[in-house]
Design a protein around this motif. Structure first.
Motif, PDB file in Angstrom:
ATOM      1  N   VAL A  72       0.952  -1.192  -0.106  1.00 51.19           N
ATOM      2  CA  VAL A  72      -0.040  -0.104  -0.198  1.00 51.19           C
ATOM      3  C   VAL A  72       0.863   1.114  -0.061  1.00 51.19           C
ATOM      4  O   VAL A  72       0.605   2.315  -0.798  1.00 51.19           O
ATOM      5  CB  VAL A  72      -0.898  -0.083   1.194  1.00 51.19           C
ATOM      6  CG1 VAL A  72      -1.821   1.328   1.325  1.00 51.19           C
ATOM      7  CG2 VAL A  72      -1.986  -1.284   0.876  1.00 51.19           C
ATOM      8  N   GLU A  73       1.880   1.401   0.845  1.00 48.46           N
ATOM      9  CA  GLU A  73       2.662   2.607   0.939  1.00 48.46           C
ATOM     10  C   GLU A  73       3.493   2.683  -0.679  1.00 48.46           C
ATOM     11  O   GLU A  73       3.471   3.962  -0.644  1.00 48.46           O
ATOM     12  CB  GLU A  73       3.858   2.001   2.062  1.00 48.46           C
ATOM     13  CG  GLU A  73       4.423   3.428   2.593  1.00 48.46           C
ATOM     14  CD  GLU A  73       5.334   3.192   3.794  1.00 48.46           C
ATOM     15  OE1 GLU A  73       6.545   3.319   3.702  1.00 48.46           O
ATOM     16  OE2 GLU A  73       4.731   2.939   4.658  1.00 48.46           O
ATOM     17  N   ASN A  74       3.929   1.437  -0.838  1.00 49.08           N
ATOM     18  CA  ASN A  74       4.687   1.836  -2.277  1.00 49.08           C
ATOM     19  C   ASN A  74       3.740   2.259  -3.284  1.00 49.08           C
ATOM     20  O   ASN A  74       4.014   2.968  -4.132  1.00 49.08           O
ATOM     21  CB  ASN A  74       5.243   0.539  -2.621  1.00 49.08           C
ATOM     22  CG  ASN A  74       6.370   0.241  -1.792  1.00 49.08           C
ATOM     23  OD1 ASN A  74       7.061   0.962  -1.235  1.00 49.08           O
ATOM     24  ND2 ASN A  74       7.002  -1.163  -1.895  1.00 49.08           N
ATOM     25  N   ALA A  75       2.289   1.702  -3.219  1.00 47.54           N
ATOM     26  CA  ALA A  75       1.516   2.114  -4.467  1.00 47.54           C
ATOM     27  C   ALA A  75       1.056   3.588  -4.278  1.00 47.54           C
ATOM     28  O   ALA A  75       1.195   4.449  -5.118  1.00 47.54           O
ATOM     29  CB  ALA A  75       0.252   1.396  -4.160  1.00 47.54           C
ATOM     30  N   LEU A  76       1.044   4.188  -2.809  1.00 48.18           N
ATOM     31  CA  LEU A  76       0.817   5.531  -2.867  1.00 48.18           C
ATOM     32  C   LEU A  76       2.150   6.487  -3.240  1.00 48.18           C
ATOM     33  O   LEU A  76       2.063   7.453  -3.534  1.00 48.18           O
ATOM     34  CB  LEU A  76       0.300   5.729  -1.255  1.00 48.18           C
ATOM     35  CG  LEU A  76      -0.964   5.154  -0.986  1.00 48.18           C
ATOM     36  CD1 LEU A  76      -1.322   5.318   0.587  1.00 48.18           C
ATOM     37  CD2 LEU A  76      -2.147   5.879  -1.612  1.00 48.18           C
TER      38      LEU A  76
END
Length: 121
Positions: A72-76
């Motif tokens: 999730v962090e990488n996607a954002l």
């Protein structure tokens, strides 16, 4: 003779358990699949908080492990002008933005990683 067979069986079970655990560490596993590689944490180029005047908090459903939170962090963080930090325990992401928040883009990035944004504050 019977004791020797029991000891050999227990030894084989221990060897198999160690092998399986090592394989899980190398390839990832758990909730994110046995064959998915461990997600590497991406780096944000601009880490100056003064450059991010907007902040939103996303409630995210579906994260169960640290690999999930890194996805999730990488996607954002893959979005332009975004610096995100995910708190797995709270199921929240704190997102700093350089421009006004585009809720649709944030939701799409999280959905693309395989999770759901339940609310944005």
């Amino acid at each position: 003779m019977g004791t020797a067979i029991v000891v050999i069986v227990i030894a084989l079970i221990c060897v198999y358990a160690i092998y399986s655990y090592g394989k899980k560490l190398r390839r990832g596993g758990g909730c994110c699949g046995d064959h998915d590689p461990v997600e590497r944490k991406g780096k944000v180029a601009d880490r100056n908080k003064r450059h991010y005047p907007y902040t939103v908090t996303l409630d995210i459903d579906g994260m169960t492990c640290s690999n999930c939170s890194r996805r999730v962090e990488n996607a954002l963080n893959g979005l332009d002008g975004v610096w995100a930090k995910v708190d797995l325990g709270a199921h929240k992401a704190t997102v700093r933005l350089k421009q006004e928040p585009d809720e649709a883009a944030l939701r799409a990035a999280v959905r693309g990683a395989g999770y759901t944004v339940t609310s944005i504050q």
